[in-house]
Design an enzyme around this catalytic site. Structure first.
Site, PDB file in Angstrom:
ATOM      1  CG  ASP A  34      -2.039   1.001   1.079  1.00 34.88           C
ATOM      2  OD1 ASP A  34      -3.184   0.712   1.488  1.00 34.88           O
ATOM      3  OD2 ASP A  34      -1.777   2.066   0.486  1.00 34.88           O
ATOM      4  CB  SER A  93      -8.923  12.869 -14.982  1.00 33.99           C
ATOM      5  OG  SER A  93     -10.273  12.909 -15.381  1.00 33.99           O
ATOM      6  CB  THR A 148     -12.262  15.148 -14.026  1.00 31.76           C
ATOM      7  OG1 THR A 148     -13.468  15.377 -13.352  1.00 31.76           O
ATOM      8  CG2 THR A 148     -11.113  15.056 -13.080  1.00 31.76           C
ATOM      9  CE1 TYR A 172     -11.582  11.594 -11.226  1.00 31.93           C
ATOM     10  CE2 TYR A 172     -10.142  10.221  -9.906  1.00 31.93           C
ATOM     11  CZ  TYR A 172     -10.540  10.718 -11.144  1.00 31.93           C
ATOM     12  OH  TYR A 172      -9.865  10.335 -12.279  1.00 31.93           O
ATOM     13  CE  LYS A 216      -6.638  11.046 -11.030  1.00 32.12           C
ATOM     14  NZ  LYS A 216      -5.486  10.133 -10.964  1.00 32.12           N
ATOM     15  CG  ASN A 237     -15.222   9.747 -20.542  1.00 30.47           C
ATOM     16  OD1 ASN A 237     -14.772  10.890 -20.608  1.00 30.47           O
ATOM     17  ND2 ASN A 237     -16.208   9.431 -19.726  1.00 30.47           N
ATOM     18  CG  ASN A 242     -17.038   4.884 -15.195  1.00 24.59           C
ATOM     19  OD1 ASN A 242     -16.101   4.314 -14.698  1.00 24.59           O
ATOM     20  ND2 ASN A 242     -17.295   6.170 -14.970  1.00 24.59           N
TER      21      ASN A 242
HETATM   22  C1  WQD Z   1     -20.385   9.256 -19.113  1.00 21.11           C
HETATM   23  C2  WQD Z   1     -21.746   9.773 -19.526  1.00 21.11           C
HETATM   24  C3  WQD Z   1     -23.236  10.173 -17.699  1.00 21.11           C
HETATM   25  C4  WQD Z   1     -23.706   6.043 -16.434  1.00 21.11           C
HETATM   26  C5  WQD Z   1     -15.948   9.783 -15.082  1.00 21.11           C
HETATM   27  C6  WQD Z   1     -14.933  10.578 -14.305  1.00 21.11           C
HETATM   28  C7  WQD Z   1     -13.654  10.644 -15.079  1.00 21.11           C
HETATM   29  C8  WQD Z   1     -13.194   9.241 -15.366  1.00 21.11           C
HETATM   30  C9  WQD Z   1     -14.246   8.547 -16.206  1.00 21.11           C
HETATM   31  C10 WQD Z   1     -11.757   8.318 -13.690  1.00 21.11           C
HETATM   32  C11 WQD Z   1     -22.257  10.877 -18.600  1.00 21.11           C
HETATM   33  C12 WQD Z   1     -23.770   9.069 -18.606  1.00 21.11           C
HETATM   34  C13 WQD Z   1     -23.301   7.176 -17.115  1.00 21.11           C
HETATM   35  C14 WQD Z   1     -25.064   5.627 -16.504  1.00 21.11           C
HETATM   36  C15 WQD Z   1     -25.523   7.489 -17.944  1.00 21.11           C
HETATM   37  N1  WQD Z   1     -12.978   8.527 -14.166  1.00 21.11           N
HETATM   38  N2  WQD Z   1     -24.201   7.874 -17.849  1.00 21.11           N
HETATM   39  N3  WQD Z   1     -25.921   6.374 -17.272  1.00 21.11           N
HETATM   40  O1  WQD Z   1     -18.655  10.908 -15.689  1.00 21.11           O
HETATM   41  O2  WQD Z   1     -17.731  11.338 -18.030  1.00 21.11           O
HETATM   42  O3  WQD Z   1     -16.236  10.477 -16.262  1.00 21.11           O
HETATM   43  O4  WQD Z   1     -15.443   8.511 -15.406  1.00 21.11           O
HETATM   44  O5  WQD Z   1     -10.698   8.618 -14.170  1.00 21.11           O
HETATM   45  O6  WQD Z   1     -12.671  11.307 -14.304  1.00 21.11           O
HETATM   46  O7  WQD Z   1     -15.415  11.901 -14.161  1.00 21.11           O
HETATM   47  O8  WQD Z   1     -17.948   8.987 -17.207  1.00 21.11           O
HETATM   48  O9  WQD Z   1     -19.014   6.868 -17.827  1.00 21.11           O
HETATM   49  O10 WQD Z   1     -19.616   7.933 -15.597  1.00 21.11           O
HETATM   50  O11 WQD Z   1     -20.451   8.953 -17.709  1.00 21.11           O
HETATM   51  O12 WQD Z   1     -26.322   8.156 -18.628  1.00 21.11           O
HETATM   52  O13 WQD Z   1     -25.496   4.596 -15.908  1.00 21.11           O
HETATM   53  O14 WQD Z   1     -22.686   8.704 -19.414  1.00 21.11           O
HETATM   54  O15 WQD Z   1     -24.295  11.033 -17.292  1.00 21.11           O
HETATM   55  O16 WQD Z   1     -22.965  11.806 -19.393  1.00 21.11           O
HETATM   56  P1  WQD Z   1     -17.741  10.521 -16.790  1.00 21.11           P
HETATM   57  P2  WQD Z   1     -19.269   8.100 -17.035  1.00 21.11           P
END
Ligand code: WQD
Length: 340
Positions: free
Chosen positions: A59, A126, A128, A151, A155, A181, A201
């Site tokens: 860890d 990211s 983000t 989160y 970053k 993504n 995701n």
């Molecule tokens: C993508 C789109 C949701 C799930 C996050 C983090 C980013 C990285 C990747 C770590 C959005 C929509 C999602 C669902 C949906 N993580 N969605 N129904 O939020 O762009 O990025 O994950 O490194 O830092 O911010 O990815 O896949 O969660 O969402 O409609 O059940 O899909 O609203 O528009 P996101 P995501």
């Protein structure tokens, strides 16, 4: 053969990067605490490359363990740092866990690296960090907006820590790769994404719905100011993303970097809406996906896709796979792990 440390190397992006490093002739050492991965991934890596990386379960929050590791492995030429907690929603509920795990570990590694004569470091950042960028596609000099989650903040702070270190340690060379993504899985279906519990995701939720594990996908909002009302993202094949890490590491090893701190957006440059991703799944699987429109998800940005000019021209890297190719690899992986 140059030895490279990959922290979080049994994770989704880490394991795919280990394969690409091995393909390029690097000797890989993995550190992973198995908090969000499985030791079985080591088997998958070996099955693909025929080479078993060195593995140490430790860890990185344990400072003395980090110090002992680096005293044991003085010949490490580069570090690719993936190990971090990455669930946006969880980070809102458990901010201190995220600040401790994502920042203390980074600091302990940097303390070891900056004590060496020269060191090379690739940081998993990211998109983000941009929050809702003002202009699309997003360039690396777009404003860094206040983070929407702890989160995302880790970053941003992580990049600042690295930048400040580079200012005073000219022997320390770093590149931050800002992922968009990541989706998909290795074409052999020996490794892929292994979300724990209900996937947060989009793509793993889609493939689990397609496999019958979930009744229906909830589309989080279709009333956004986008062509079809759903959010737009830049979905990049995880193998393309993995290859970007090898290119970035070689840039530092070959001293091709123009400063000792660089950032690159790693995406395809193509924005795809949630509905377009659903249609991609339906095309490649020849199945109709059950989904319903639900409320917007707190913290979602409307649109985020990369301007990849800098990575294409300066890094000499470009994503090769289309959304359908990435989605097909995700679906093949889901079928493999569900025995379909
Ligand atoms: C993508 C789109 C949701 C799930 C996050 C983090 C980013 C990285 C990747 C770590 C959005 C929509 C999602 C669902 C949906 N993580 N969605 N129904 O939020 O762009 O990025 O994950 O490194 O830092 O911010 O990815 O896949 O969660 O969402 O409609 O059940 O899909 O609203 O528009 P996101 P995501």
């Amino acid at each position: 053969m140059d030895k490279v440390l990959v922290t979080g190397g049994l994770g989704f992006i880490g394991s795919h990067t280990v394969i690409e490093l091995q393909n390029e002739g690097f000797e890989v050492v993995i550190i992973d605490n198995l908090s969000n991965s499985s030791i079985d991934v080591l088997e998958g890596i070996t099955a693909i490359s025929g080479k078993s990386p060195l593995f140490e379960q430790l860890d990185l929050k344990d400072k003395s363990a980090v110090q002992n590791f680096f005293s044991k492995h003085k010949d490490i030429k580069g570090v690719i740092h993936f190990a971090a907690s990455k669930a946006v929603g969880e980070s809102v509920q458990e901010p201190l866990l995220y600040y401790e795990n994502n920042l203390n570990t980074l600091i302990y590694i940097l303390q070891e690296l900056t004590a060496k004569k020269a060191s090379n470091f690739i940081f998993s950042s990211s998109c983000t960090v941009y929050g809702q960028a003002d202009n699309m596609p997003i360039t690396e000099d777009a404003a860094i907006k206040p983070a929407e989650s702890p989160y995302g903040n880790t970053k941003q702070i992580g990049e600042e820590i690295i930048k400040d270190t580079c200012k005073v340690k000219s022997n320390f060379n770093a590149i931050a790769l800002r992922y968009f993504n990541p989706i998909g899985a290795h074409p052999t279906a020996e490794i892929g994404e292994l979300p724990i519990g209900v996937p947060q995701n989009l793509v793993p939720f889609i493939t689990q719905t397609g496999a019958g594990l979930r009744d229906a996908l909830s589309v989080f909002g279709d009333d956004y100011p986008t062509p079809d009302g759903t959010c737009i993202r830049d979905y990049i094949h995880v193998v393309d993303l993995a290859k970007a890490h090898v290119v970035a590491l070689k840039r530092l090893l070959n001293k091709k970097n123009t400063s000792n701190y660089e950032t690159f957006n790693i995406g395809t440059g193509v924005g795809s809406s949630v509905l377009e991703v659903i249609h991609s799944f339906e095309r490649v699987s020849n199945k109709s996906l059950n989904y319903k429109i639900a409320d917007r998800r707190e913290g979602d940005v409307i649109s985020a896709y990369a301007d990849t000019t800098k990575a294409n021209e300066e890094l000499g890297w470009k994503a090769a796979s289309s959304l359908d190719e990435a989605m097909l690899s995700a679906w093949k992986w889901e079928q493999k792990i569900r025995g379909l």
